[in-house]
Design an enzyme around this catalytic site. Structure first.
Site, PDB file in Angstrom:
ATOM      1  CB  CYS A 117      -5.760  -1.434  18.215  1.00  0.00           C
ATOM      2  SG  CYS A 117      -6.103   0.072  17.327  1.00  0.00           S
ATOM      3  NE  ARG A 122      -6.825   1.151  13.412  1.00  0.00           N
ATOM      4  CZ  ARG A 122      -5.512   1.247  13.230  1.00  0.00           C
ATOM      5  NH1 ARG A 122      -4.711   1.216  14.246  1.00  0.00           N
ATOM      6  NH2 ARG A 122      -5.018   1.393  12.023  1.00  0.00           N
ATOM      7  CG  ASP A 305      -0.549   7.231  11.070  1.00  0.00           C
ATOM      8  OD1 ASP A 305      -1.466   7.018  11.874  1.00  0.00           O
ATOM      9  OD2 ASP A 305      -0.209   6.401  10.198  1.00  0.00           O
TER      10      ASP A 305
HETATM   11  C1  UD1 Z   1      -3.848   2.750   7.876  1.00  0.00           C
HETATM   12  C2  UD1 Z   1      -2.449   2.926   8.444  1.00  0.00           C
HETATM   13  C3  UD1 Z   1      -2.495   3.709   9.747  1.00  0.00           C
HETATM   14  C4  UD1 Z   1      -3.242   5.031   9.544  1.00  0.00           C
HETATM   15  C5  UD1 Z   1      -4.600   4.783   8.904  1.00  0.00           C
HETATM   16  C6  UD1 Z   1      -5.330   6.073   8.537  1.00  0.00           C
HETATM   17  C7  UD1 Z   1      -1.314   0.933   7.672  1.00  0.00           C
HETATM   18  C8  UD1 Z   1      -0.657  -0.361   8.019  1.00  0.00           C
HETATM   19  N1  UD1 Z   1      -1.862   1.617   8.676  1.00  0.00           N
HETATM   20  O1  UD1 Z   1      -4.576   1.983   8.841  1.00  0.00           O
HETATM   21  O2  UD1 Z   1      -1.162   3.962  10.171  1.00  0.00           O
HETATM   22  O3  UD1 Z   1      -3.439   5.649  10.801  1.00  0.00           O
HETATM   23  O4  UD1 Z   1      -4.449   4.027   7.685  1.00  0.00           O
HETATM   24  O5  UD1 Z   1      -4.565   6.838   7.689  1.00  0.00           O
HETATM   25  O6  UD1 Z   1      -1.294   1.363   6.530  1.00  0.00           O
HETATM   26  N2  UD1 Z   1     -12.728   1.567   9.301  1.00  0.00           N
HETATM   27  C9  UD1 Z   1     -13.961   0.978   9.427  1.00  0.00           C
HETATM   28  N3  UD1 Z   1     -14.186  -0.213   8.786  1.00  0.00           N
HETATM   29  C10 UD1 Z   1     -13.244  -0.824   8.028  1.00  0.00           C
HETATM   30  C11 UD1 Z   1     -11.984  -0.207   7.883  1.00  0.00           C
HETATM   31  C12 UD1 Z   1     -11.757   0.998   8.524  1.00  0.00           C
HETATM   32  O7  UD1 Z   1     -14.838   1.494  10.116  1.00  0.00           O
HETATM   33  O8  UD1 Z   1     -13.504  -1.904   7.474  1.00  0.00           O
HETATM   34  C13 UD1 Z   1     -12.460   2.856   9.964  1.00  0.00           C
HETATM   35  C14 UD1 Z   1     -11.315   2.788  10.965  1.00  0.00           C
HETATM   36  O9  UD1 Z   1     -11.750   2.344  12.228  1.00  0.00           O
HETATM   37  C15 UD1 Z   1     -10.861   4.226  10.970  1.00  0.00           C
HETATM   38  C16 UD1 Z   1     -11.074   4.667   9.520  1.00  0.00           C
HETATM   39  O10 UD1 Z   1     -12.014   3.764   8.971  1.00  0.00           O
HETATM   40  O11 UD1 Z   1     -11.692   4.974  11.808  1.00  0.00           O
HETATM   41  C17 UD1 Z   1      -9.827   4.672   8.658  1.00  0.00           C
HETATM   42  O12 UD1 Z   1      -9.184   3.422   8.785  1.00  0.00           O
HETATM   43  P1  UD1 Z   1      -8.257   2.809   7.646  1.00  0.00           P
HETATM   44  O13 UD1 Z   1      -7.996   3.831   6.604  1.00  0.00           O
HETATM   45  O14 UD1 Z   1      -8.825   1.510   7.220  1.00  0.00           O
HETATM   46  O15 UD1 Z   1      -6.928   2.566   8.462  1.00  0.00           O
HETATM   47  P2  UD1 Z   1      -5.971   1.312   8.422  1.00  0.00           P
HETATM   48  O16 UD1 Z   1      -5.868   0.792   7.042  1.00  0.00           O
HETATM   49  O17 UD1 Z   1      -6.306   0.384   9.518  1.00  0.00           O
END
Ligand code: UD1
Length: 418
Positions: A117, A122, A305
């Site tokens: 995105c 992500r 955010d």
């Molecule tokens: C959620 C929020 C978003 C917020 C983010 C961090 C929702 C719908 N969205 O997004 O608004 O900005 O938390 O507070 O609740 N990552 C990996 N592998 C994974 C999962 C995550 O590498 O399997 C990385 C992501 O790319 C990012 C970091 O971990 O760099 C944190 O992501 P994550 O906490 O999972 O964010 P979201 O749940 O997508």
């Protein structure tokens, strides 16, 4: 296509009411997949992401009844599909949250990978490894995750870095697993805790949500429930920054200040007078703002955010502020647009240096993601002359009635169509 015109320089006063948290409403709605009984949700914000998740749930066979005033009632006779198609997942990453509940409930799921995105790659690798630990058989086929399991089994799960969505997916899947699951290094965000509270009121057995260790004892089924979604801490923080720039004073109401203490601490460090009540904050813009450094971190640290909005505040502060983004790799897309409005910001990798104060002047700008759009609105509020914000659909993903809320507080903001 709709745009937003902001005429800057108007003081803000009166009250602005915060709605329900988008990021808590989305997983709460997904939890409807886990019961045959009605789920009554209130304080659900009327934003585009909520409409998107409702479309996906309807596709899966969930009856969704939306009532005025932020109430949604869901009902499942029987699930009609286990597939979350690409067209619905690509527009909103949170759609991936259906994987855990679908798999746990029906033993199978086919969910499109969300892809990248605007704010970075992500990936969902941590969601997948957690589900694999619970015994899911997972493979990726034609851009879809195909998951199967006879019955998930409780397990010890360790996230190397906390993930909000990963923790939520795992929480829902583990609720129907046989035995006990312990999630270590779980995300501590209030939205995770809100989901756990909803699941508990549906009959789940969960301890420790809101801390970094969550223990889930699996159950066979869940009941319906009534649940009010927590207030949106990011919307509240955005209005606090608006008040810090122009509050005369501005009162931000219907919020939960303990959920965004890190933001309030930073804003008051910058010299802003805040009167914090139980569910409201009165904000008065000071004569001058001081620059303060900031680093985004998982909760309870400063939320990513709110990074773009805080950066706008720092453009008006005296001195240099170093802003480090540690959560997402590409989350400075608002910087070129703020620079076009006169901000003095340089970027070096994950760090931005903001030198202020800079008088901003209105310009035509382009929103690139949800929170970046909010930062452009804030910049427009302090700029001289009109700012025209294009690609408003980003803002509509997560802010309910932002233009009307700001207008009623004295801002000169209006939506218009080309
Ligand atoms: C959620 C929020 C978003 C917020 C983010 C961090 C929702 C719908 N969205 O997004 O608004 O900005 O938390 O507070 O609740 N990552 C990996 N592998 C994974 C999962 C995550 O590498 O399997 C990385 C992501 O790319 C990012 C970091 O971990 O760099 C944190 O992501 P994550 O906490 O999972 O964010 P979201 O749940 O997508």
């Amino acid at each position: 296509m709709e745009k937003l015109r902001v005429e800057g320089g108007k003081k803000l006063s009166g009250k602005v009411r915060v709605g329900g948290a988008k990021n808590a409403a989305l997983p709460a709605l997904v939890a409807s997949l886990m019961t045959d009984e009605p789920l009554h949700l209130s304080n659900v914000p009327d934003v585009r992401d909520v409409a998107t998740i409702c479309r996906l749930l309807e596709h899966l066979g969930v009856g969704v009844e939306r009532k005025p005033g932020g109430e949604i009632i869901t009902n499942v006779d029987h699930l009609t599909s286990c597939e979350a198609p690409y067209d619905l997942v690509k527009t909103m990453r949170a759609s991936f949250l259906v994987l855990g509940p679908l798999l746990a409930r029906t033993g199978q799921a086919r969910v499109s990978l969300p892809g990248g995105c605007a704010i970075g790659a992500r990936p969902v690798d941590r969601h997948l490894s957690a589900l694999a630990r619970l015994g899911a058989d997972l493979r990726v086929e034609h851009g879809y995750v195909v998951a199967e399991a006879d019955r998930l089994r409780g397990a010890e799960i360790l996230f190397d870095v906390p993930t909000v969505g990963g923790t939520e997916n795992c929480l829902m899947a583990a609720t129907f697993a046989e035995g006990t699951t312990v999630i270590h290094n779980a995300a501590r965000e209030p939205e995770v805790e809100d989901l756990a509270n909803l699941l508990i009121s549906m009959g789940a057995d969960i301890e420790g949500a809101g801390t970094d260790t969550i223990i889930i004892h699996g159950v066979d089924s869940l009941d319906g429930a009534e649940h009010s979604v927590i207030p949106d801490r990011i919307e509240a923080g955005t209005y606090v920054v608006a008040g810090a720039l122009l509050g005369a004073p501005l009162e931000v109401t219907h919020c939960h200040p303990p959920h965004f203490e890190a933001v309030l601490d930073k804003v008051s460090e910058a010299g802003v007078e805040l009167t914090v009540g139980e569910s409201s904050i009165r904000v008065t813009a000071p004569e001058s703002l001081q620059s303060t450094d900031m680093k985004t971190q998982p909760h309870p640290g400063f939320p990513t955010d709110m990074q773009a909005q805080y950066m706008v505040l720092m453009t008006q502060a005296t001195g240099s502020s170093i802003i480090a983004e540690t959560i997402f790799e590409n989350r400075f897309m608002h910087v070129p647009e703020l620079s076009r409005m006169g901000a003095d910001i340089s970027i070096d990798g994950h760090t931005a240096v903001v030198r202020g104060p800079s008088p901003l002047s209105g310009a035509k700008v382009m929103a690139t993601d949800l929170r970046a759009s909010a930062s452009l609105v804030l910049a427009g509020l302090v700029a001289s002359g009109p700012t025209i914000i294009d690609r408003l659909y980003h803002l509509d993903r997560g802010y309910e009635g932002l233009a009307s809320k700001l207008s009623s507080a004295g801002a000169d903001v209006e939506r218009f169509s080309d």
